[in-house]
Structures are given as C-alpha cells and as structure tokens.
Design an enzyme around this catalytic site. Sequence first.
Site, mmCIF file in Angstrom:
data_model
loop_
_atom_site.group_PDB
_atom_site.id
_atom_site.type_symbol
_atom_site.label_atom_id
_atom_site.label_comp_id
_atom_site.label_asym_id
_atom_site.label_seq_id
_atom_site.Cartn_x
_atom_site.Cartn_y
_atom_site.Cartn_z
ATOM 1 C CB ALA A 69 43.818 39.269 44.001
ATOM 2 N N GLY A 114 40.807 35.463 42.323
ATOM 3 C CA GLY A 114 39.941 36.564 41.890
ATOM 4 C C GLY A 114 39.414 36.374 40.473
ATOM 5 C CD GLU A 117 37.296 35.399 44.895
ATOM 6 O OE1 GLU A 117 38.371 35.948 44.548
ATOM 7 O OE2 GLU A 117 36.921 35.373 46.070
ATOM 8 C CD GLU A 137 41.584 32.685 46.607
ATOM 9 O OE1 GLU A 137 41.350 31.458 46.570
ATOM 10 O OE2 GLU A 137 41.042 33.504 45.850
#
Length: 264
Positions: A69, A114, A117, A137
């Site tokens: 992200a 992300g 993911e 993260e």
Amino acid sequence: MSQTHFDNLQLEIAAPLATITIHRPQVLNALSPATMEDLDRAIAAIRERQDVRAVILTGAGDKAFVAGADIGAMATITPIQAQAFAARGHAVLQNLEALPVPVIAAVNGFALGGGCELAMACDILLAAESAIFGQPEVNLGIIPGFGGTQRLARRVGVGQARLLTYTGKRIDAREALRIGLADQIFPLESLLEEAKKLATEISKKSAPLAVAACKRLIAHGADIDLATANAFEVSTFANLFASQDQREGMAAFLEKRKAEFKGE
Ligand code: COA
C-alpha cells in the site's frame, strides 16, 4: 484487442485474455486509494465481457509487482480514514475474487504488504525467480489491512503466517514456493509468457461454467465444513448436466474431436 489506460494501471483485453498491469513505476507500483479505484473499474470492465475467459494481473517493469500500500498516502491518515481504506481494499479484492474466470497473478518482483495480499486474492500465483514476498506492516507499526492475516494463514498455514507477519521478513520466490505461497516459479524473462500459456490453456480447453464452478467451490469450501462443502459439490455437479457445454464436452470426447465450449 483493446487497451484502456487508467491513471494507475493498464487494462488490455485480447479475448479470451485480459491483462491488468499496475502502473506506478515511480513508487514500485504501490497501491494508493486511487489505484484501488482504478483496479475496481478494471475488474468491472472485465466482468462485462462474456468473451474474457482468464485474467492476468502483473506489475509494470521488472522490479516490482506491487511494493505495498502507498506509505506516502497512509502516513498521516486518521483511524477513520484507515478504516475506510482497509474496508475498500477488502471490497476490491473480494470483487477480484468474485470474477467468474480465473485470475492469474504474475508476480514479477517485490510483492510486499498489499502486493502480497493482492497476489493472494488471485486464483493462481505464478512468480518470477527474482520475486520477493513479505508482509512487512509490523515494521511500520501497523498490520496487514487487505486480508494478509487471513488469506496468508489460509494459504500457508498459521505457523508460516505467524513467522511472516510477526517478523515482517522478506522471503524469496523459492521459499514462497516451498511454503505454498507461490504456486509455480519461472525465470523473469518467461513469466508473462508462462502466465499467458496457462491462461490460454484454460480458455481453450476448459468449459467456462465448469471452471467457474470449481473456482466457487474451492473458494467457499475453504470456509465451511467438509460435509456441507461436499453437498455443494454434488448439487453443482448435477447442475452442470443442464449445460450445453456438458453435452458438447462428452459428445466431442465420444466423437474423438475437439470440444467447442460456449459457456452455456
Ligand atoms: N509506498 C510508497 N512508496 C514506495 C513504496 C510504498 N509501499 N515502496 C517503494 N516506494 C517508493 C520509494 O519511496 C522510492 O521513492 P523515491 O524514489 O521517491 O525515494 C521508490 O518507490 C523506489 O523505492 P526504493 O526504496 O528506493 O527502492 P529499493 O530498491 O531501495 O527498495 C523496497 C525496494 C521494496 C525494498 C523498498 O522500497 C520498500 O521497503 N518499500 C516498502 C515496502 C513496504 O513496507 N510495503 C508495505 C506497506 S504497508
């Protein structure tokens, strides 16, 4: 063939294949809120196309699939904004998973946070030998927010998921293959070609309704008890005998010719 350029990604449709390429090379294809909206638009555009039978998802360049992200976009957001960002990310990945056709991730480099993911929300995860995976993260003071704690644990088991999410460590493609995070690995130069070969094989040889049924059963079956999941398999098996493709597939076998599936 059609090409649509969104601000943060490209969508190429050359039926029966569609290819989404996340394109933000200046930040290693990191996912900003706007990128997630573009991704959702691309998914919706694919859903409209009856002639698309498989999707490939990759990142621009040869360094990153998606490096996570967008940290710049997240650095100063409030808890309310963070909630909206994560919820929206989940919704977009669910829309990706809900496509009735297989989505093949071609992980061509960093798949962190992300990015990991996003790759796990695809049906089949192909990776370059140079790919690097991780859920870093916790090293930023947060946790995965697009399904990393859940899809990772379901995919590689809780032990490996704990190792990865507690440490934030990066693993290479070989280790990802060993633990079942990646399904197959290839040299970077041939990754996209291999993804297209697989997507084409599925598109040309497999009946679309049958593939969609396998996809649904495997996805939903993972979350329910075996007896219920097997009962769904029985009814879905039976339903396919109402399809033209079942008659065509079996007739073609008996007549020793190639089946022509219509997805009907
Ligand atoms: N969000 C925002 N920007 C990112 C990014 C991310 N997730 N990942 C990389 N970038 C940016 C860098 O800030 C850098 O921008 P700059 O050129 O303006 O400085 C650019 O992309 C290139 O990255 P850089 O760090 O210089 O490349 P590298 O080869 O040295 O390292 C990584 C590559 C992937 C190891 C490193 O960029 C990294 O750790 N990224 C963050 C990974 C992460 O924690 N993801 C989870 C986020 S929740």
